[in-house]
Design a protein around this motif. Sequence first.
Motif, PDB file in Angstrom:
ATOM      1  N   GLY A 129       0.835  -1.194   0.000  1.00 43.30           N
ATOM      2  CA  GLY A 129       0.000   0.000   0.000  1.00 43.30           C
ATOM      3  C   GLY A 129       0.866   1.239   0.000  1.00 43.30           C
ATOM      4  N   PRO A 151      -2.089  -0.541  -4.342  1.00 48.77           N
ATOM      5  CA  PRO A 151      -3.286  -0.004  -3.684  1.00 48.77           C
ATOM      6  C   PRO A 151      -2.997   1.272  -2.901  1.00 48.77           C
ATOM      7  CG  PRO A 151      -3.141  -2.380  -3.382  1.00 48.77           C
ATOM      8  CD  PRO A 151      -1.845  -1.958  -3.996  1.00 48.77           C
ATOM      9  N   ILE A 153      -3.677   4.167   0.055  1.00 48.43           N
ATOM     10  CA  ILE A 153      -4.074   4.172   1.472  1.00 48.43           C
ATOM     11  C   ILE A 153      -4.490   5.573   1.905  1.00 48.43           C
ATOM     12  CG2 ILE A 153      -2.645   2.205   2.134  1.00 48.43           C
ATOM     13  CD1 ILE A 153      -0.559   4.320   3.136  1.00 48.43           C
ATOM     14  N   GLY A 154      -4.870   6.400   0.915  1.00 46.32           N
ATOM     15  CA  GLY A 154      -5.170   7.794   1.205  1.00 46.32           C
ATOM     16  C   GLY A 154      -4.059   8.675   0.661  1.00 46.32           C
ATOM     17  N   ASP A 160      -4.866   6.823   5.639  1.00 45.21           N
ATOM     18  CA  ASP A 160      -5.958   6.251   6.437  1.00 45.21           C
ATOM     19  C   ASP A 160      -5.397   5.097   7.288  1.00 45.21           C
ATOM     20  OD1 ASP A 160      -8.147   4.848   7.415  1.00 45.21           O
ATOM     21  OD2 ASP A 160      -9.365   5.220   5.631  1.00 45.21           O
ATOM     22  N   ALA A 162      -6.841   2.905   9.128  1.00 46.03           N
ATOM     23  CA  ALA A 162      -7.609   1.672   8.992  1.00 46.03           C
ATOM     24  C   ALA A 162      -7.193   0.898   7.744  1.00 46.03           C
ATOM     25  CB  ALA A 162      -9.105   1.997   8.953  1.00 46.03           C
ATOM     26  N   LYS A 163      -6.986   1.612   6.646  1.00 44.27           N
ATOM     27  CA  LYS A 163      -6.547   0.957   5.413  1.00 44.27           C
ATOM     28  C   LYS A 163      -5.140   0.368   5.582  1.00 44.27           C
ATOM     29  CE  LYS A 163      -9.301   3.601   2.079  1.00 44.27           C
ATOM     30  NZ  LYS A 163      -9.263   4.503   0.904  1.00 44.27           N
ATOM     31  N   ILE A 164      -4.298   1.094   6.294  1.00 48.19           N
ATOM     32  CA  ILE A 164      -2.946   0.595   6.539  1.00 48.19           C
ATOM     33  C   ILE A 164      -2.993  -0.684   7.371  1.00 48.19           C
ATOM     34  CG2 ILE A 164      -0.730   1.096   7.635  1.00 48.19           C
ATOM     35  CD1 ILE A 164      -1.215   4.059   7.003  1.00 48.19           C
ATOM     36  N   ALA A 166      -5.361  -2.820   7.698  1.00 44.63           N
ATOM     37  CA  ALA A 166      -5.965  -3.929   6.973  1.00 44.63           C
ATOM     38  C   ALA A 166      -4.970  -4.643   6.060  1.00 44.63           C
ATOM     39  CB  ALA A 166      -7.153  -3.421   6.148  1.00 44.63           C
ATOM     40  N   LEU A 167      -3.914  -3.957   5.692  1.00 37.80           N
ATOM     41  CA  LEU A 167      -2.906  -4.549   4.801  1.00 37.80           C
ATOM     42  C   LEU A 167      -1.882  -5.398   5.556  1.00 37.80           C
ATOM     43  CD1 LEU A 167      -2.335  -1.445   2.506  1.00 37.80           C
ATOM     44  CD2 LEU A 167      -3.494  -3.573   1.880  1.00 37.80           C
TER      45      LEU A 167
END
Length: 366
Positions: A129, A151, A153-154, A160, A162-164, A166-167
Amino acid sequence: MPVRESASTRNTFASTFSPLRHLRSVVLVSAATMLTVGLVAGCSKTDDNSANIVRTTTNIAGAGVVGLERDTAKACPLPSSPDSASGTKTVNHAAGTSEVPADAKRIVVLSTPALDAVCALGLWERVVGAATVTGATAQPAYLGTGIAAIPGIGPVGDPDPAKIAALKPDLILGAAADGNRYDALQAIAPTVLVGDENGWQATFSGFAEAMDRKTAGARALDDYRTAAHDAGVAANSSFTQASVIRFDPKSIQVQGGNSFAAQVLGDAGVQRPQPQRADSFEVTSLSTETDRDKIEGDLIFLMFDGPDGLKYGKSIMQGDDWKKLGAVMDRREFAVEDAIWHGSGITAARALLDDMRANLNGFVGD
């Protein structure tokens, strides 16, 4: 190439005469104006001297566009080897101290200099990410299409968490400017934030150490320095004083000795006009010869800070004061890619060297 002789103060740039200034008569068809900045080289063989002159054939407000044929397929080399086979290591960085894996497999990147470093060390396929940049592509085009598909991540500066998370990264790399979110990032995975106060090469070395590639990083810098020297020799760089400017939405930012572009050009032996040898500064008018001398050179490399910078730049370049510049009268103004020339990292530096080598002795075709 030495400076053309005129009554301007730029007479002091150099005194060696070059026949290249008498070879501006070759005319090539101009293509449509383009925003993307890159390199296109066109050459018409008329005699021994003109065969060595590059003439760009696409322009923005009269400036030749550099880099249109840039090949990014091999921008990132094959993976480099870690210094340690396994375990962890302690890394001191701008936000503190982190215990990082010796050979991280899932990397999240928060800044373009970090992404450039990952690319330069051949580890881009481990990036799960990356923070995105503004513009036509999510990541700078010079890094290649593979990196563009990573992908997001903002945006850079506001990733973000949360996105980080999740990876499931095992290493997070970012800039010192991300320090306000360091604790949150460190709670997700070991995080290394690297500052830029000591120049782009030190920044790259900091990221290399975070990825346990201190040895590979040093080798990459040595290879870059050799490439810079060779590019300068090939272009006879010591005979030319290159002006470098950046149009932002309201002014001209002259890229002084503390800028990335100036440091790379300096590594290649390219000379700078006297007013541009100190730190970067702003110019808001070209109405007087004194103003114009601040951006004058044997040639001008120029870049635009986004669409608003392009709009402002074109308004200046279409004005009478701009057209009084010797480099403009000589048809030696070149639009370069902002992400590269105003960037940071070995990959960007190598792309900049390619632009310099192909255009330092160039003219813009009609």
